[in-house]
Scaffold this active site. Structure first.
Site, PDB file in Angstrom:
ATOM      1  N   LEU A   1       0.934  -1.174   0.036  1.00 17.61           N
ATOM      2  CA  LEU A   1      -0.054  -0.055   0.044  1.00 17.61           C
ATOM      3  C   LEU A   1       0.897   1.165  -0.111  1.00 17.61           C
ATOM      4  O   LEU A   1       0.667   2.269   0.833  1.00 17.61           O
ATOM      5  CB  LEU A   1      -0.880   0.047   1.228  1.00 17.61           C
ATOM      6  CG  LEU A   1      -2.252  -1.025   1.014  1.00 17.61           C
ATOM      7  CD1 LEU A   1      -2.789  -0.739   2.095  1.00 17.61           C
ATOM      8  CD2 LEU A   1      -2.876  -0.713  -0.019  1.00 17.61           C
ATOM      9  N   CYS A   2       1.770   1.338  -0.712  1.00 22.10           N
ATOM     10  CA  CYS A   2       2.681   2.519  -0.884  1.00 22.10           C
ATOM     11  C   CYS A   2       3.065   2.693  -2.442  1.00 22.10           C
ATOM     12  O   CYS A   2       4.205   3.132  -2.724  1.00 22.10           O
ATOM     13  CB  CYS A   2       3.957   2.287   0.001  1.00 22.10           C
ATOM     14  SG  CYS A   2       4.836   0.692  -0.311  1.00 22.10           S
ATOM     15  N   GLY A   3       2.132   2.550  -3.200  1.00 18.89           N
ATOM     16  CA  GLY A   3       2.416   2.804  -4.687  1.00 18.89           C
ATOM     17  C   GLY A   3       3.199   2.045  -5.291  1.00 18.89           C
ATOM     18  O   GLY A   3       3.181   0.706  -5.087  1.00 18.89           O
TER      19      GLY A   3
END
Lengths: 296, 135
Positions: free
Chosen positions: A90-92
């Site tokens: 969930l960090c691109g």
């Protein structure tokens, strides 16, 4: 056509997702500040280390007995790729961009007929690489639930690399991580750990003018260099981990910012559809009542 | 002697101390040395021991710091101490330290491989040294 109830449920679920992404964005923002401070704090040590190393290494580089960590072992057959990624997603594109760069390098080396070994740091990279390169991974380091990466994490990684080098398990070692440029930009960076890349002495540094000859060494230069190089490796690893931590939070922050904004757009669209449908239902009902009354 | 040195103590995590002092007693691997202004440029490795910092020379040291693993870089009027681990003796809790020594001793006895044992032993020894420095 979705019923009114379906639309209402949909809007509510998107709203709660938006709350989560917004919370994650704010958490990432505060963690980012701490991670940035850690990067800043680690700089003086790394800089001093570089200065000393640069002034020391210059005199020893061409000598026959120079340490292997500095000049390599003369071969270029087995490459160790250290891939440092995050523990969580969930960090691109943070993790996948590192992995992609590492894979490119691995493929390139393979085409050149070299043997490749992989050492992963962080869970995400291990998972992504295991799929296609599982047989190449020699070791994986994971730090689950860790709040702040520090020296204690860099040490075992560096020790493992050193042990492998001393056992002759590889010839060249390079490390992949994300350099922190800004919140919206993290740059995948490759640094070569072994043989060590000795920085040029920065112009106007303190040592300039002093020259090496006037330095006194206790014990002798070679012993110090032997002591210093492993330590330098640890510092390099530490710096990569710290930069990575800051980059991760930056990437997560902008990813979650995007997600929050997308959720907002989605909610707007859904609310519009919801209201239109509601009015259509009312109109239909009115027409039914009026035509019923007229029929009488 | 009023000339001062700029003394910096750096650990990998942060800059621990930066001050102008008159003298620093550094525990080098080949012996202790007191560095004052105008000292010969020198690079030396350190043994785990206490560094005494004298803000003004003579009398008691103003700051005593235990360092482990590192080296010192002396250039004219500048002393930079790079330590892997540094603890200010004033901030040290003796009871907590004694407990750490006991834990380390336990680690030594519990270690499964030679490598583990060697590392635990090294930790234990340096903690012991620290403890004796405090007392």
């Amino acid at each position: 056509m979705a019923s009114l109830k379906d639309l209402r449920n949909r809007i509510n679920s998107v709203k709660s997702t938006q709350k989560i992404t917004r919370a994650m964005q704010m958490v990432a923002a505060s963690k980012l500040r701490r991670a940035q401070e850690a990067v800043e704090a680690g700089r003086p040590y790394a800089q001093r280390m570089e200065t000393v190393l640069a002034s020391l290494a210059g005199s020893l580089l061409d000598q026959p007995g120079a340490p292997g960590l500095l000049v390599g072992n003369g071969k270029d057959d087995v490459h160790l790729i250290v891939v440092a990624t995050a523990e969580r997603g969930l960090c691109g594109a943070f993790n996948s961009s590192i992995v992609r760069a590492a894979i490119q390098k691995i493929e390139l080396l393979k085409r050149q007929g070299k043997t490749v070994k992989i050492l992963t740091v962080g869970r995400k990279g291990a998972i992504q690489l295991r799929r296609n390169y599982g047989n190449l991974i020699v070791d994986s380091f994971e730090f689950p639930g860790l709040r702040q990466v520090g020296f204690a994490q860099a040490l075992p990684v560096a020790e493992r690399i050193l042990a492998m080098f001393e056992a002759g398990e590889f010839d060249v070692c390079s490390l992949f991580y994300n350099r922190f440029q800004s919140v919206i930009s993290q740059i995948v960076t490759e640094i070569q750990l072994i043989p060590a890349q000795i920085p040029e002495l920065p112009a106007g540094s303190l040592n300039e003018g002093l020259g090496l000859a006037v330095y006194e060494f206790e014990p002798d230069e070679e012993t110090i260099l032997r002591e210093l190089l492993p330590r330098n490796l640890t510092v390099q690893v530490l710096r990569a981990l710290l930069e990575n931590a800051a980059s991760e939070q930056g990437a997560r922050m902008s990813a979650m910012d995007n997600a929050t904004r997308n959720a907002g757009d989605l909610i707007n669209g859904l609310t519009l559809t919801y209201n239109r449908t509601r009015q259509a239902v009312i109109t239909t009902e009115l027409i039914e009542i009026i035509s019923g009354a007229e029929a009488l | 002697m009023a000339d001062t040195l700029s003394f910096e103590l750096v650990s990998p995590d942060r800059l621990l101390m930066s001050a102008d002092v008159e003298a620093v007693m550094v525990p080098g691997t080949e012996g202790d040395m007191t560095v004052m202004a105008g000292h010969m440029p020198l690079i030396s490795t350190l043994r785990p021991a206490v560094v005494d910092v004298y803000a003004t020379w003579g009398g008691a040291p103003s700051t005593r710091i235990f360092v482990r693993g590192g080296f010192v870089d002396v250039t004219g009027d500048r002393v930079t101490l790079l330590a892997e681990q540094a603890t200010d003796l004033a901030e040290l809790d003796r009871a907590a330290l004694a407990q750490q020594v006991r834990n380390a001793a336990e680690d030594v006895s519990l270690a499964k491989t030679d490598q583990e044992r060697a590392r635990a032993q090294a930790l234990h020894d340096s903690l012991n040294e620290l403890l004796s420095a405090v007392e």
